[in-house]
Structures are given as C-alpha cells and as structure tokens.
Design an enzyme around this catalytic site. Structure first.
Site, PDB file in Angstrom:
ATOM      1  N   HIS A   5       9.570 -21.151   9.894  1.00  0.00           N
ATOM      2  CA  HIS A   5       8.487 -20.193   9.645  1.00  0.00           C
ATOM      3  C   HIS A   5       7.582 -20.556   8.482  1.00  0.00           C
ATOM      4  O   HIS A   5       6.527 -19.928   8.301  1.00  0.00           O
ATOM      5  CB  HIS A   5       9.085 -18.804   9.397  1.00  0.00           C
ATOM      6  CG  HIS A   5      10.051 -18.398  10.451  1.00  0.00           C
ATOM      7  ND1 HIS A   5      11.413 -18.581  10.319  1.00  0.00           N
ATOM      8  CD2 HIS A   5       9.861 -17.849  11.681  1.00  0.00           C
ATOM      9  CE1 HIS A   5      12.023 -18.156  11.413  1.00  0.00           C
ATOM     10  NE2 HIS A   5      11.113 -17.702  12.251  1.00  0.00           N
ATOM     11  N   GLY A  21       2.280  -7.316   2.637  1.00  0.00           N
ATOM     12  CA  GLY A  21       2.551  -7.442   4.057  1.00  0.00           C
ATOM     13  C   GLY A  21       1.444  -8.176   4.791  1.00  0.00           C
ATOM     14  O   GLY A  21       1.697  -9.033   5.637  1.00  0.00           O
ATOM     15  N   ARG A  25      -4.516  -9.615   2.690  1.00  0.00           N
ATOM     16  CA  ARG A  25      -4.370  -9.173   1.299  1.00  0.00           C
ATOM     17  C   ARG A  25      -3.893 -10.331   0.426  1.00  0.00           C
ATOM     18  O   ARG A  25      -4.317 -10.465  -0.714  1.00  0.00           O
ATOM     19  CB  ARG A  25      -3.416  -7.987   1.191  1.00  0.00           C
ATOM     20  CG  ARG A  25      -3.459  -7.333  -0.202  1.00  0.00           C
ATOM     21  CD  ARG A  25      -2.484  -6.183  -0.324  1.00  0.00           C
ATOM     22  NE  ARG A  25      -2.760  -5.148   0.656  1.00  0.00           N
ATOM     23  CZ  ARG A  25      -1.863  -4.314   1.137  1.00  0.00           C
ATOM     24  NH1 ARG A  25      -0.602  -4.393   0.747  1.00  0.00           N
ATOM     25  NH2 ARG A  25      -2.201  -3.398   2.006  1.00  0.00           N
ATOM     26  N   ARG A  44       1.860 -19.586  11.763  1.00  0.00           N
ATOM     27  CA  ARG A  44       1.649 -18.284  12.407  1.00  0.00           C
ATOM     28  C   ARG A  44       0.640 -17.411  11.656  1.00  0.00           C
ATOM     29  O   ARG A  44       0.669 -16.187  11.736  1.00  0.00           O
ATOM     30  CB  ARG A  44       2.965 -17.528  12.569  1.00  0.00           C
ATOM     31  CG  ARG A  44       4.024 -18.272  13.370  1.00  0.00           C
ATOM     32  CD  ARG A  44       5.250 -17.438  13.578  1.00  0.00           C
ATOM     33  NE  ARG A  44       6.279 -18.200  14.296  1.00  0.00           N
ATOM     34  CZ  ARG A  44       7.163 -17.668  15.138  1.00  0.00           C
ATOM     35  NH1 ARG A  44       7.150 -16.369  15.363  1.00  0.00           N
ATOM     36  NH2 ARG A  44       8.059 -18.408  15.729  1.00  0.00           N
ATOM     37  N   ARG A  88       7.395  -7.420  -4.071  1.00  0.00           N
ATOM     38  CA  ARG A  88       6.630  -6.895  -2.947  1.00  0.00           C
ATOM     39  C   ARG A  88       5.513  -6.019  -3.480  1.00  0.00           C
ATOM     40  O   ARG A  88       5.717  -5.199  -4.389  1.00  0.00           O
ATOM     41  CB  ARG A  88       7.540  -6.083  -2.017  1.00  0.00           C
ATOM     42  CG  ARG A  88       6.752  -5.233  -1.017  1.00  0.00           C
ATOM     43  CD  ARG A  88       7.566  -4.770   0.162  1.00  0.00           C
ATOM     44  NE  ARG A  88       7.028  -3.552   0.745  1.00  0.00           N
ATOM     45  CZ  ARG A  88       5.867  -3.458   1.408  1.00  0.00           C
ATOM     46  NH1 ARG A  88       5.109  -4.523   1.574  1.00  0.00           N
ATOM     47  NH2 ARG A  88       5.472  -2.291   1.901  1.00  0.00           N
ATOM     48  N   SER A  91       1.821  -1.045   0.625  1.00  0.00           N
ATOM     49  CA  SER A  91       1.310   0.319   0.722  1.00  0.00           C
ATOM     50  C   SER A  91       2.421   1.221   1.241  1.00  0.00           C
ATOM     51  O   SER A  91       3.392   0.771   1.840  1.00  0.00           O
ATOM     52  CB  SER A  91       0.097   0.384   1.657  1.00  0.00           C
ATOM     53  OG  SER A  91       0.439  -0.104   2.948  1.00  0.00           O
ATOM     54  N   GLU A 182       7.856   3.212   3.491  1.00  0.00           N
ATOM     55  CA  GLU A 182       7.272   1.931   3.885  1.00  0.00           C
ATOM     56  C   GLU A 182       8.285   1.259   4.799  1.00  0.00           C
ATOM     57  O   GLU A 182       9.173   1.927   5.316  1.00  0.00           O
ATOM     58  CB  GLU A 182       6.884   1.086   2.665  1.00  0.00           C
ATOM     59  CG  GLU A 182       7.942   0.959   1.591  1.00  0.00           C
ATOM     60  CD  GLU A 182       8.947  -0.165   1.826  1.00  0.00           C
ATOM     61  OE1 GLU A 182       8.623  -1.329   1.571  1.00  0.00           O
ATOM     62  OE2 GLU A 182      10.084   0.142   2.269  1.00  0.00           O
ATOM     63  N   MET A 183       8.199  -0.066   5.013  1.00  0.00           N
ATOM     64  CA  MET A 183       9.034  -0.671   6.054  1.00  0.00           C
ATOM     65  C   MET A 183       9.696  -1.985   5.654  1.00  0.00           C
ATOM     66  O   MET A 183      10.200  -2.699   6.532  1.00  0.00           O
ATOM     67  CB  MET A 183       8.194  -0.889   7.327  1.00  0.00           C
ATOM     68  CG  MET A 183       7.537   0.374   7.859  1.00  0.00           C
ATOM     69  SD  MET A 183       6.692   0.154   9.443  1.00  0.00           S
ATOM     70  CE  MET A 183       8.082   0.061  10.561  1.00  0.00           C
ATOM     71  N   GLU A 184       9.735  -2.317   4.353  1.00  0.00           N
ATOM     72  CA  GLU A 184      10.189  -3.658   3.997  1.00  0.00           C
ATOM     73  C   GLU A 184      11.179  -3.775   2.846  1.00  0.00           C
ATOM     74  O   GLU A 184      12.003  -4.692   2.818  1.00  0.00           O
ATOM     75  CB  GLU A 184       8.967  -4.550   3.655  1.00  0.00           C
ATOM     76  CG  GLU A 184       8.092  -4.938   4.809  1.00  0.00           C
ATOM     77  CD  GLU A 184       7.059  -3.888   5.175  1.00  0.00           C
ATOM     78  OE1 GLU A 184       6.577  -3.900   6.319  1.00  0.00           O
ATOM     79  OE2 GLU A 184       6.737  -3.045   4.311  1.00  0.00           O
ATOM     80  N   SER A 206      -1.154   4.823   0.232  1.00  0.00           N
ATOM     81  CA  SER A 206      -2.332   4.662   1.086  1.00  0.00           C
ATOM     82  C   SER A 206      -2.611   5.889   1.938  1.00  0.00           C
ATOM     83  O   SER A 206      -3.709   6.048   2.462  1.00  0.00           O
ATOM     84  CB  SER A 206      -2.155   3.448   1.997  1.00  0.00           C
ATOM     85  OG  SER A 206      -1.012   3.612   2.819  1.00  0.00           O
ATOM     86  N   ASP A 207      -1.602   6.742   2.081  1.00  0.00           N
ATOM     87  CA  ASP A 207      -1.795   7.967   2.853  1.00  0.00           C
ATOM     88  C   ASP A 207      -0.746   8.982   2.426  1.00  0.00           C
ATOM     89  O   ASP A 207       0.283   8.617   1.851  1.00  0.00           O
ATOM     90  CB  ASP A 207      -1.706   7.697   4.355  1.00  0.00           C
ATOM     91  CG  ASP A 207      -0.391   7.068   4.763  1.00  0.00           C
ATOM     92  OD1 ASP A 207       0.478   7.806   5.255  1.00  0.00           O
ATOM     93  OD2 ASP A 207      -0.220   5.843   4.589  1.00  0.00           O
ATOM     94  N   ARG A 220      -7.133  -0.732   2.343  1.00  0.00           N
ATOM     95  CA  ARG A 220      -5.767  -1.203   2.085  1.00  0.00           C
ATOM     96  C   ARG A 220      -5.747  -2.706   1.845  1.00  0.00           C
ATOM     97  O   ARG A 220      -4.944  -3.217   1.071  1.00  0.00           O
ATOM     98  CB  ARG A 220      -4.845  -0.840   3.249  1.00  0.00           C
ATOM     99  CG  ARG A 220      -4.576   0.649   3.376  1.00  0.00           C
ATOM    100  CD  ARG A 220      -3.395   0.935   4.282  1.00  0.00           C
ATOM    101  NE  ARG A 220      -3.589   0.417   5.625  1.00  0.00           N
ATOM    102  CZ  ARG A 220      -4.173   1.100   6.612  1.00  0.00           C
ATOM    103  NH1 ARG A 220      -4.637   2.326   6.383  1.00  0.00           N
ATOM    104  NH2 ARG A 220      -4.288   0.574   7.808  1.00  0.00           N
TER     105      ARG A 220
END
Length: 238
Positions: A5, A21, A25, A44, A88, A91, A182-184, A206-207, A220
């Site tokens: 990767h 992410g 950015r 990628r 990291r 957002s 968030e997701m990470e 961000s929201d 963002r």
C-alpha cells in the site's frame, strides 16, 4: 521500500507523521505549511509528503476512511518505514452541546464496538488510550499557542449510517460514554500499542448532532488551521 500500500524509498518518511483521512487535506497541509516538500508515495492516490516545518522534518499522509484503512497505513508506517509517532488530524461529529462546530478536541481515549483490535491482536476491551506523553505535549503546545483545545472521549465507529432500529444518536452517545464520533482513532491507538510506538488524535468538530450545524466538504478539506498548526508545532518537538 515497498509494501502492498506504500511505495517510498528508505528514509522517505520523518519519524513523525500527521495523518488526516482525506488525501486532499494531506496535500493542502504539505503545500501550505511545509517547505522543501516532496511527494513520497501516491499508491492508490493515498498521498504522502515529507518536508520541513521550522527546519524540522515532518511527514503528512492520508489514512483514508475507517479503521481498516488507517489500520493498514499506520501499521505499515510504524512497522516498515521507521515512523515513531503518528498524530491523527481529522474531523468529528459532536454528541455534546459544549463541543461546537470548529472546536479543536484531543482524544483522551477512544471507545468502540469494533472487532478491529480483537481480530488484529487479541485485544478485547472497548476502550484504548493514546500515548500520554504525546497528549501532554499537545496540551502544553495548545496553551503556548493560545489555541483552545478541549479533551474528549472519542467514539470510533465502524458505521456512518445507522438504521433507526439501532437507537437514536443520543442513546448511542450515552451507551458509549462518548463526546464525539469519528471512525479511525481506536485502530491507530491499538497499532501503536501493539508495535511499541506513539499515537494521538486531534479532531476538529465538523458537524453537531445537537445543533445540526455542519461544514461543507470543501471547508473540511481546506480549513481546520488551528488543529494543523497545533499538530505541526507538536510534531517538531517529538
């Protein structure tokens, strides 16, 4: 050096990597904050750059969205490219009225219902901490820079769109004991623990689930300056 990767020469990455992410950015930070910038990987289109900030080498590389994605990229950076620290910079959506849109927050710890850590390394707990020394340095730098930085409990979710049958966002926030989502970060913290490395997570709200305010995708990508400066000022002291 090449992994499935990341394709980069030996020594291409600094010992500290900032990890948003969004690849755009990462590109924005490289072009607007770093000097002598080089694109060191683009497999990628997951863009990674190395340059200097106040004369010190710093890298920035995108992680993609979700724990499987940051799990891959952070693991490879730590394991194969000599990276010691990952911050990291992402957002998040706020679960609380005291965390408002554009606020900067530092993850005190991450909670998750994910199976990532269990499958990857046999870690069965739902809570995991970042590196205390890195968090302490971030808060010290925030005070020096006059940047308001709130600490929070971060919910790292595997799911962006929940069906109504799973409960309301308020019920989910209370169940997880979290202040924002968030997701990470849970996967990043786990990889750091497994490999004996260091990690932290800075987020910009961000929201808001409370006020229903939200930033555009362009905002963002291109704003969040306070978070970026705070992460960079920390990076050059690690």
């Amino acid at each position: 050096m090449e992994t499935p990767h990341i394709s980069a020469v030996e020594g291409a990455f600094a010992k500290t990597v900032l990890m948003p992410g969004d690849p755009l950015r990462a590109k924005y930070i490289a072009e607007n904050f770093l000097e002598d910038v080089q694109l060191v990987t683009s497999v990628r289109n997951m863009l990674g750059y190395t340059g200097t900030y106040h004369g010190q080498r710093v890298s920035v590389m995108a992680s993609g969205m979700g724990m499987p994605s940051i799990g891959i990229y952070s693991y490879e950076l730590y394991k194969f490219f000599g990276v010691e620290n990952i911050i990291r910079i992402g957002s998040a959506g706020s679960y609380r009225d005291w965390l408002k849109v554009m606020d900067v927050t530092l993850a005190e710890y991450a909670v998750s219902e994910t199976s990532y850590a269990q499958v990857q390394g046999g870690y069965a707990e739902s809570r995991i901490e970042p590196t205390p020394e890195v968090n302490a340095l971030i808060m010290e730098k925030a005070e020096q820079l006059g940047i308001a930085c709130k600490t929070s409990v971060v919910h790292s979710s595997d799911v962006f769109y929940h069906e109504p049958s799973t409960g309301t966002w308020k019920e989910l926030a209370d169940k997880m004991g979290a202040d924002c989502v968030e997701m990470e970060s849970f996967a990043l913290f786990h990889n750091a623990h497994v490999l004996g490395k260091r990690a932290a997570c800075l987020l910009t709200i961000s929201d808001s689930f409370v006020s229903h305010e939200e930033l555009s995708a362009e905002d963002r990508q291109n704003t969040f300056r306070d978070m970026m400066v705070l992460a960079l000022e920390t990076a050059i002291c690690l």
